[in-house]
Design a protein around this motif. Structure first.
Motif, PDB file in Angstrom:
ATOM      1  N   GLU A  50      42.725   2.823 -14.077  1.00  0.00           N
ATOM      2  CA  GLU A  50      44.057   2.884 -14.196  1.00  0.00           C
ATOM      3  C   GLU A  50      44.806   1.387 -13.960  1.00  0.00           C
ATOM      4  OE1 GLU A  50      47.773   5.642 -11.908  1.00  0.00           O
ATOM      5  OE2 GLU A  50      45.858   5.587 -11.184  1.00  0.00           O
ATOM      6  N   GLY A  51      44.195   0.701 -13.417  1.00  0.00           N
ATOM      7  CA  GLY A  51      44.823  -0.781 -13.322  1.00  0.00           C
ATOM      8  C   GLY A  51      45.826  -0.803 -12.252  1.00  0.00           C
ATOM      9  N   THR A  52      46.220  -2.183 -11.807  1.00  0.00           N
ATOM     10  CA  THR A  52      47.287  -2.182 -10.787  1.00  0.00           C
ATOM     11  C   THR A  52      48.316  -3.435 -11.385  1.00  0.00           C
ATOM     12  OG1 THR A  52      46.080  -3.904  -9.590  1.00  0.00           O
ATOM     13  CG2 THR A  52      46.003  -1.648  -8.895  1.00  0.00           C
ATOM     14  N   GLU A  53      47.813  -3.916 -12.698  1.00  0.00           N
ATOM     15  CA  GLU A  53      48.751  -5.126 -13.220  1.00  0.00           C
ATOM     16  C   GLU A  53      50.012  -4.557 -13.395  1.00  0.00           C
ATOM     17  OE1 GLU A  53      44.506  -6.064 -13.301  1.00  0.00           O
ATOM     18  OE2 GLU A  53      45.578  -4.386 -13.979  1.00  0.00           O
ATOM     19  N   GLY A  54      51.071  -5.577 -13.076  1.00  0.00           N
ATOM     20  CA  GLY A  54      52.271  -5.287 -13.489  1.00  0.00           C
ATOM     21  C   GLY A  54      53.084  -4.371 -12.297  1.00  0.00           C
ATOM     22  N   GLU A  55      52.368  -3.873 -11.423  1.00  0.00           N
ATOM     23  CA  GLU A  55      52.916  -2.830 -10.330  1.00  0.00           C
ATOM     24  C   GLU A  55      53.167  -3.414  -8.998  1.00  0.00           C
ATOM     25  OE1 GLU A  55      52.215   1.598 -10.341  1.00  0.00           O
ATOM     26  OE2 GLU A  55      50.515   0.893 -11.527  1.00  0.00           O
ATOM     27  N   ASP A  56      54.087  -3.904  -8.407  1.00  0.00           N
ATOM     28  CA  ASP A  56      54.335  -4.474  -7.283  1.00  0.00           C
ATOM     29  C   ASP A  56      54.056  -3.448  -5.946  1.00  0.00           C
ATOM     30  OD1 ASP A  56      54.966  -6.929  -8.319  1.00  0.00           O
ATOM     31  OD2 ASP A  56      57.056  -6.577  -8.409  1.00  0.00           O
ATOM     32  N   GLY A  57      53.475  -3.912  -5.092  1.00  0.00           N
ATOM     33  CA  GLY A  57      53.542  -2.953  -4.027  1.00  0.00           C
ATOM     34  C   GLY A  57      52.130  -2.044  -4.048  1.00  0.00           C
ATOM     35  N   VAL A  58      51.235  -2.265  -5.110  1.00  0.00           N
ATOM     36  CA  VAL A  58      50.336  -1.187  -5.160  1.00  0.00           C
ATOM     37  C   VAL A  58      48.929  -1.575  -4.242  1.00  0.00           C
ATOM     38  CG1 VAL A  58      48.573  -0.174  -6.760  1.00  0.00           C
ATOM     39  CG2 VAL A  58      50.778  -0.481  -7.412  1.00  0.00           C
ATOM     40  N   GLN A  59      48.588  -0.792  -3.481  1.00  0.00           N
ATOM     41  CA  GLN A  59      47.302  -1.032  -2.469  1.00  0.00           C
ATOM     42  C   GLN A  59      46.332   0.020  -3.010  1.00  0.00           C
ATOM     43  OE1 GLN A  59      47.179  -3.214   0.774  1.00  0.00           O
ATOM     44  NE2 GLN A  59      48.558  -4.230  -0.483  1.00  0.00           N
ATOM     45  N   GLU A  60      45.029  -0.555  -3.312  1.00  0.00           N
ATOM     46  CA  GLU A  60      43.825   0.235  -3.849  1.00  0.00           C
ATOM     47  C   GLU A  60      42.747   0.205  -2.974  1.00  0.00           C
ATOM     48  OE1 GLU A  60      42.165   0.712  -8.204  1.00  0.00           O
ATOM     49  OE2 GLU A  60      42.600  -1.144  -7.529  1.00  0.00           O
ATOM     50  N   LEU A  61      42.203   1.347  -2.648  1.00  0.00           N
ATOM     51  CA  LEU A  61      41.065   1.488  -1.874  1.00  0.00           C
ATOM     52  C   LEU A  61      39.829   2.503  -2.556  1.00  0.00           C
ATOM     53  CD1 LEU A  61      39.311   0.420   0.672  1.00  0.00           C
ATOM     54  CD2 LEU A  61      40.414   2.447   2.048  1.00  0.00           C
ATOM     55  N   VAL A  62      38.597   2.037  -2.725  1.00  0.00           N
ATOM     56  CA  VAL A  62      37.648   3.073  -3.189  1.00  0.00           C
ATOM     57  C   VAL A  62      36.694   3.182  -2.073  1.00  0.00           C
ATOM     58  CG1 VAL A  62      35.838   3.381  -4.704  1.00  0.00           C
ATOM     59  CG2 VAL A  62      37.866   2.381  -5.558  1.00  0.00           C
ATOM     60  N   ILE A  63      36.243   4.439  -1.610  1.00  0.00           N
ATOM     61  CA  ILE A  63      35.718   4.903  -0.495  1.00  0.00           C
ATOM     62  C   ILE A  63      34.158   5.372  -1.014  1.00  0.00           C
ATOM     63  CG2 ILE A  63      35.300   6.139   1.700  1.00  0.00           C
ATOM     64  CD1 ILE A  63      38.431   5.939   1.829  1.00  0.00           C
ATOM     65  N   VAL A  64      33.083   4.754  -0.667  1.00  0.00           N
ATOM     66  CA  VAL A  64      31.966   5.334  -0.973  1.00  0.00           C
ATOM     67  C   VAL A  64      31.120   6.125   0.214  1.00  0.00           C
ATOM     68  CG1 VAL A  64      29.589   4.757  -1.755  1.00  0.00           C
ATOM     69  CG2 VAL A  64      31.437   3.712  -3.156  1.00  0.00           C
ATOM     70  N   ALA A  65      30.941   7.201   0.077  1.00  0.00           N
ATOM     71  CA  ALA A  65      30.776   8.007   1.465  1.00  0.00           C
ATOM     72  C   ALA A  65      29.984   9.262   1.468  1.00  0.00           C
ATOM     73  CB  ALA A  65      31.905   8.382   2.275  1.00  0.00           C
ATOM     74  N   GLY A  66      29.645   9.723   2.267  1.00  0.00           N
ATOM     75  CA  GLY A  66      28.970  11.168   2.228  1.00  0.00           C
ATOM     76  C   GLY A  66      27.448  11.041   2.582  1.00  0.00           C
ATOM     77  N   SER A  67      26.507   9.839   2.332  1.00  0.00           N
ATOM     78  CA  SER A  67      25.127   9.884   2.546  1.00  0.00           C
ATOM     79  C   SER A  67      25.000   8.328   2.582  1.00  0.00           C
ATOM     80  CB  SER A  67      24.241  10.391   1.460  1.00  0.00           C
ATOM     81  OG  SER A  67      23.067  10.152   1.465  1.00  0.00           O
ATOM     82  N   LEU A  68      24.019   7.948   3.434  1.00  0.00           N
ATOM     83  CA  LEU A  68      23.626   6.694   3.468  1.00  0.00           C
ATOM     84  C   LEU A  68      22.814   6.477   2.146  1.00  0.00           C
ATOM     85  CD1 LEU A  68      22.432   6.053   7.081  1.00  0.00           C
ATOM     86  CD2 LEU A  68      24.279   4.631   5.946  1.00  0.00           C
ATOM     87  N   TYR A  69      22.227   7.148   1.534  1.00  0.00           N
ATOM     88  CA  TYR A  69      21.456   6.987   0.420  1.00  0.00           C
ATOM     89  C   TYR A  69      22.225   6.379  -0.556  1.00  0.00           C
ATOM     90  CZ  TYR A  69      18.221   9.566   3.436  1.00  0.00           C
ATOM     91  OH  TYR A  69      17.277   9.679   4.326  1.00  0.00           O
ATOM     92  N   LEU A  70      23.336   6.987  -0.688  1.00  0.00           N
ATOM     93  CA  LEU A  70      24.491   6.752  -1.833  1.00  0.00           C
ATOM     94  C   LEU A  70      24.990   5.115  -1.689  1.00  0.00           C
ATOM     95  CD1 LEU A  70      26.415   7.028  -4.197  1.00  0.00           C
ATOM     96  CD2 LEU A  70      27.876   8.212  -2.689  1.00  0.00           C
ATOM     97  N   VAL A  71      25.200   5.153   0.046  1.00  0.00           N
ATOM     98  CA  VAL A  71      25.739   3.756   0.576  1.00  0.00           C
ATOM     99  C   VAL A  71      24.512   2.761   0.036  1.00  0.00           C
ATOM    100  CG1 VAL A  71      26.086   2.357   2.738  1.00  0.00           C
ATOM    101  CG2 VAL A  71      27.032   4.547   2.430  1.00  0.00           C
ATOM    102  N   ALA A  72      23.261   3.114  -0.015  1.00  0.00           N
ATOM    103  CA  ALA A  72      22.234   2.007  -0.327  1.00  0.00           C
ATOM    104  C   ALA A  72      22.344   1.753  -1.845  1.00  0.00           C
ATOM    105  CB  ALA A  72      20.816   2.827  -0.006  1.00  0.00           C
ATOM    106  N   ASP A  73      22.750   2.707  -2.686  1.00  0.00           N
ATOM    107  CA  ASP A  73      22.796   2.422  -3.943  1.00  0.00           C
ATOM    108  C   ASP A  73      23.969   1.505  -4.174  1.00  0.00           C
ATOM    109  OD1 ASP A  73      20.928   4.038  -5.076  1.00  0.00           O
ATOM    110  OD2 ASP A  73      21.943   5.979  -5.435  1.00  0.00           O
TER     111      ASP A  73
END
Length: 493
Positions: free
Chosen positions: A457-480
């Motif tokens: 989606e991108g955030t360029e041109g949008e003031d006040g946008v904060q973005e966070l991706v959460i990788v979770a659910g298993s330590l094996y996914l965290v390892a990836d």
């Protein structure tokens, strides 16, 4: 090969190996035991001790499970000890499990290097866990973190039964420190087991949160921001701890994220106090231990870091318009740890409400789970999608469901099909963008594709946008994720 809880095989094989004699702190629990071992090790290291630590499961490499002074054991040292244990196993036909093998390798490494102190995390349960074969004379102290429902197929269907299994690491005439508990019934069960064993029961003394004090803590850090180019992390948690082991109340800054870490730190500080004062411990600690701890404990607390547990990182997403993103990774693998993650995200939202420039929060969960009946995807994930309010933020949530790479040496560990995760998301919350990886075929590339989708989606041109991706659910996914991060650090282009 599957999980076979028993001490018979490891005891038979250990009898044919050099004896283990290092002073050891043994930590069991459902949640928090990794964090406790991490903070303990950091305090010991800051106090000038050489420290061995054993955690499981490993993240990127099996060597990550065995640490010397907070660094993964070298491939050379690992290989030498592994070869010796495997040779003895073959010679005597003991046929130990992969975790029993890894436990013995770790202990042989620590013994060979003659480390001053070892901190051991129980793998599963306690009574029949491979780490519980360690001789009584090596155990300084046993500790138990929060007990909750997990691994019921092996440990029992109630917290009382699980607590009994975990408390059974107690050793006669040695202290046993119980951490702060969610369920009142746990303490009664643990007290009974500890008393029957002849160990000395000690309840954790809670650390107290306090206000930030510029004279102690320095200037208050800048306002929290998720922006990848000018990221400002959440501030450290100021605490104060009082104990007869310390001549004055101990003020410190805890940089591990999440309010639950204050409870973990409380257990750690009670353990440290016990090591300094209990007769069975004090006589086995290195010369000048108490003085060195008093001088360096605040540094040890401050420097404690624990990868994969509410850890912030930055990654460049490989989309049509590549850009850096902020990623929070957390091995939230059961209901209780998902509640902890959800609570922390709510705290982040509250902190962003205090940032006058923040208007929109784009929140993307990338989720992968281990198949671990009777635990279900709904059990684990339901806390993540509870409604959260914000004074000024518009929160836009998306979810990607993926599989993870099978961990080294554990072929029985399987991913929950992404379609099952997606079904739970659809049932739990409406109006959420959803991307679902294939249930079959190649796993490689699923996480990368999810990250690309998350940031398209991108955030360029949008003031006040904060973005966070959460990788979770298993330590094996965290390892990836950490493998992907390492590849990007090697090849930043």
């Amino acid at each position: 090969m599957s999980v076979k809880l028993s001490l018979e095989r490891i005891r038979l094989l250990a009898a044919h190996l050099p004896p283990y004699s290092r002073p050891t702190v043994h930590v069991a629990g459902t949640n928090g035991k990794g964090s406790v071992t991490c903070i303990l090790s950091s305090i010991f290291l800051a106090s000038g001790l050489t420290v061995g630590r054993f955690n499981s499961p490993h993240l990127v490499s099996v060597q990550d499970s065995i640490l010397i002074n907070d660094q993964s054991v070298s491939l050379k040292e690992y290989s030498i000890s592994r070869a010796a244990v495997e040779s003895a196993d073959q010679a005597h036909g003991t046929e130990v499990s992969s975790f029993e093998m890894l436990t013995l390798v770790a202990l042989q490494v620590f013994e060979k290097l003659r480390v001053d102190i070892v901190v051991i995390e129980v793998g599963m349960g306690g009574r029949l866990d491979a780490t519980n074969y360690i001789p009584d004379e090596s155990i300084l102290l046993s500790a138990l973190t929060t007990v909750d429902l997990d691994h019921q197929s092996f440990l029992g269907n109630t917290v009382e039964l699980i607590a009994k299994e975990k408390a059974s690491i107690a050793r006669k005439n040695k202290p046993f420190v119980l951490g702060i508990q969610k369920y009142a019934a746990v303490e009664n069960v643990v007290r009974s087991v500890v008393e029957q064993t002849g160990a000395h029961f000690i309840a954790t003394h809670p650390a107290q949160r306090r206000a930030w004090d510029d004279t102690i803590d320095g200037p208050l850090p800048p306002t929290f921001s998720l922006d990848a180019e000018s990221f400002r992390p959440p501030p450290a948690q100021p605490i104060i701890f009082t104990s007869s082991a310390f001549p004055n109340s101990l003020p410190a800054l805890l940089y591990l994220n999440g309010s639950h870490q204050v409870e973990n730190l409380s257990l750690v500080l009670t353990v440290i106090s016990t090591l300094m004062t209990h007769p069975s411990c004090a006589s086995r600690m290195p010369s000048g231990f108490s003085e060195r701890v008093l001088e360096n404990i605040k540094t040890g607390i401050k420097k404690a870091t624990w990868r994969g547990r509410l850890s912030f990182h930055h990654l460049t997403a490989s989309s049509s318009n590549p850009r850096a993103i902020t990623v929070l990774v957390d091995g939230a693998h059961n209901h209780a740890s998902s509640e902890t993650l959800a609570s922390y995200v709510s705290n982040l939202v509250t902190m962003l409400d205090g940032n006058p420039k923040a208007r929109i929060l784009r929140l993307t969960y990338i989720l992968g789970l281990s198949h671990s009946p009777p635990k279900t995807p709904k059990d684990t994930l339901s806390p993540l999608f509870a409604s959260r309010s914000s004074k000024q933020l518009s929160i836009r949530t998306k979810v990607a469901a993926v599989r993870f790479t099978s961990p080294e040496g554990m072929p029985w560990v399987k991913s929950v099909p992404p379609s099952e995760i997606a079904a739970v998301v659809r049932e739990s919350v409406s109006g959420v963008g959803l991307w679902v990886a294939s249930d079959e075929g190649k796993i490689q590339g699923q996480l990368e594709s999810a990250l690309k989708w998350a940031t398209a989606e991108g955030t360029e041109g949008e003031d006040g946008v904060q973005e966070l991706v959460i990788v979770a659910g298993s330590l094996y996914l965290v390892a990836d994720f950490y493998r992907l991060l390492a590849m990007q650090e090697v090849n930043p282009s």
